[in-house]
Design a protein around this motif. Structure first.
Motif, mmCIF file in Angstrom:
data_model
loop_
_atom_site.group_PDB
_atom_site.id
_atom_site.type_symbol
_atom_site.label_atom_id
_atom_site.label_comp_id
_atom_site.label_asym_id
_atom_site.label_seq_id
_atom_site.Cartn_x
_atom_site.Cartn_y
_atom_site.Cartn_z
ATOM 1 N N SER A 271 49.075 47.406 42.247
ATOM 2 C CA SER A 271 48.144 47.237 41.145
ATOM 3 C C SER A 271 48.951 47.418 39.792
ATOM 4 N N THR A 272 49.696 48.501 39.504
ATOM 5 C CA THR A 272 50.414 48.702 38.237
ATOM 6 C C THR A 272 51.426 47.611 37.988
ATOM 7 N N VAL A 273 52.197 47.337 39.252
ATOM 8 C CA VAL A 273 52.992 46.169 38.819
ATOM 9 C C VAL A 273 52.652 44.918 38.254
ATOM 10 N N VAL A 274 51.198 44.445 39.034
ATOM 11 C CA VAL A 274 50.543 43.357 38.525
ATOM 12 C C VAL A 274 49.969 43.555 37.216
ATOM 13 N N THR A 275 49.571 44.754 36.823
ATOM 14 C CA THR A 275 48.865 44.843 35.434
ATOM 15 C C THR A 275 50.067 44.753 34.331
#
Length: 106
Positions: free
Chosen positions: A32-36
């Motif tokens: 989720s951090t990578v996508v954000t």
């Protein structure tokens, strides 16, 4: 005798369970951090305004949240099927998730 050193030790099965749960939690936060973080690049790639591209993150996180009960059901269902990898302490679902994350990485 209650409280003897042998009873206070954590079993290898408990350590394995803790490792798998920790790894799964880490992977959820990591992806989720990578996508954000990639949101700006995603918006530029699709030539979309940032507000529109934020729906990508929302959809991804909703899909991730929807998979929590599904993975619990799949785990309980998989207990009825013998799996050699589970006896060795390796979770097929965590391994599959790592492969998916590595495959999607640039």
């Amino acid at each position: 005798m209650i409280g003897s050193p042998d009873e206070d030790r954590l079993t290898p099965a408990l350590w394995g369970t803790a490792a798998i749960l920790t790894l799964g939690g880490f992977l959820s936060m990591f992806t989720s951090t990578v996508v954000t973080v990639a949101l700006g690049t995603i918006a530029a790639g699709f030539r979309a305004p940032l507000g529109t591209a934020q729906w990508i993150v929302t959809g991804y996180l909703l899909a991730l949240a929807a998979m929590v009960p599904v993975s619990g059901w799949a785990s309980r269902s998989a207990d009825r099927v013998p799996c050699p990898a589970r006896r060795r302490g390796k979770s097929p679902s965590v391994t599959t998730r790592w492969i998916g994350v590595a495959w999607c990485s640039p």
